[in-house]
Design an enzyme around this catalytic site. Structure first.
Site, PDB file in Angstrom:
ATOM      1  N   PRO A 195       0.787  -1.230   0.000  1.00  0.00           N
ATOM      2  CA  PRO A 195       0.000   0.000   0.000  1.00  0.00           C
ATOM      3  C   PRO A 195       0.820   1.281   0.000  1.00  0.00           C
ATOM      4  O   PRO A 195       0.800   2.023   0.944  1.00  0.00           O
ATOM      5  CB  PRO A 195      -0.830  -0.111   1.281  1.00  0.00           C
ATOM      6  CG  PRO A 195      -0.076  -1.044   2.138  1.00  0.00           C
ATOM      7  CD  PRO A 195       0.909  -1.781   1.328  1.00  0.00           C
ATOM      8  N   GLU A 196       1.513   1.527  -1.064  1.00  0.00           N
ATOM      9  CA  GLU A 196       2.047   2.858  -1.319  1.00  0.00           C
ATOM     10  C   GLU A 196       1.070   3.537  -2.268  1.00  0.00           C
ATOM     11  O   GLU A 196       0.221   2.867  -2.857  1.00  0.00           O
ATOM     12  CB  GLU A 196       3.412   2.743  -1.991  1.00  0.00           C
ATOM     13  CG  GLU A 196       4.523   2.316  -1.054  1.00  0.00           C
ATOM     14  CD  GLU A 196       5.061   3.485  -0.267  1.00  0.00           C
ATOM     15  OE1 GLU A 196       4.920   4.630  -0.732  1.00  0.00           O
ATOM     16  OE2 GLU A 196       5.617   3.263   0.800  1.00  0.00           O
TER      17      GLU A 196
END
Length: 268
Positions: free
Chosen positions: A2-3
DNA sequence: ACACTAACCTGCAAGC
DNA sequence: TGCTTGCAGGTTAGTG
């Protein structure tokens, strides 16, 4: 996972399956996430049509006819499209079932993510800084907001009120690209260097999104392959290895409870 | 307002 | 082999 580039990749991957689809039901197996899954969400979203999807910061927003669902992937979350009847894996917490027979499955081992529904604007989206890939984010912005701030520049650019979507990986990479030590005081960096830093933040995020295409298919096909961008990291995860530019051994220090890898020769 | 820490939770790798 | 420790892509809440 989750960037910002991963969230953007996820958005692009699931949108074709979801936009315009009708929700048959939502099954919540584990409501205990970062915040409890909105109580009664089953009754609120069933029967509604998905009007559109969007991203703000690292949040993914599913817009319904009435209200919207706000999803965050936290540290370990992921979304994938499954077919009706696909077996549940460990840490699959939520399934958004469509009338098409497909479902959107939310998977999150550490449960730092969230899945909320609200008829009103979500408070989580309040007080967020600009999107890094828009004209509203530039070096002047960083310069202006950093005056008088003593905090180290790395946690500074990772602050969502300053600019959203710059996580530990890309903050580390962009600071290396710009030649700025991560522990330098944010208020003591000149405008010209902030202009370079903003440019490099945009550059690294854009390149990562471009390579997210590979990950995108993984999400849809749920093959679980690792991200493709990992191979191009210059400093993140490379402490103790040689700098790719000057071959000095990369050092690591903790800033704001985050590991920060940098080169003492290339970064000042 | 700002700087900093603890906390949420599970999995995994390293060290003993 | 098995146990302990520390660390991991994020964000908020609480403390001075």
């Amino acid at each position: 996972m989750p960037e910002l580039p991963e969230v953007e990749t996820t958005l692009r991957g699931v949108t074709p399956w979801l936009k315009g689809a009708k929700i048959a039901a939502i099954a919540v197996r584990q409501p205990s996430l970062r915040w409890p899954v909105t109580p009664g969400i089953e009754h609120q979203v069933a029967g509604q049509t998905i009007v559109d999807l969007s991203r703000r910061a690292k949040y993914l927003c599913i817009h319904l006819q009435r209200g919207s669902m706000l999803i965050h992937l936290g540290m370990s979350g992921s979304l994938r499209i499954v077919s009706a009847g696909d077996e549940w894996r460990k840490h699959d917490h939520i399934e958004l079932q469509l009338t098409s027979g497909r479902s959107l499955r939310y998977h999150d081992p550490r449960r730092f993510g969230s899945w909320l529904w609200s008829e009103q604007a979500h408070w989580q989206l309040q007080n967020l800084g600009p999107e890094p890939l828009t004209e509203y984010f530039d070096g002047e912005h960083l310069y202006a907001l950093s005056r008088g701030r003593k905090v180290a520049v790395k946690p500074f650019v990772m602050t969502n009120a300053i600019v959203v979507g710059v996580g530990n990986i890309y903050a580390s990479e962009a600071l290396f690209m710009t030649g700025i030590r991560p522990d330098r005081s944010a208020g003591r960096i000149a405008l010209a260097r902030y202009q370079q830093l903003a440019t490099n933040i945009k550059s690294v995020l854009t390149r990562a999104i471009e390579q997210g295409g590979t990950t995108l298919r993984d999400f849809v096909n749920s093959s679980g392959a690792p991200g493709y961008f990992q191979q191009q990291l210059l400093v993140y995860g490379r402490a103790g290895q040689n700098c790719l530019v000057c071959h000095t051994t990369l050092r690591e220090q903790r800033l704001g409870q985050r590991s920060s890898v940098y080169c003492i020769e290339c970064q000042r």
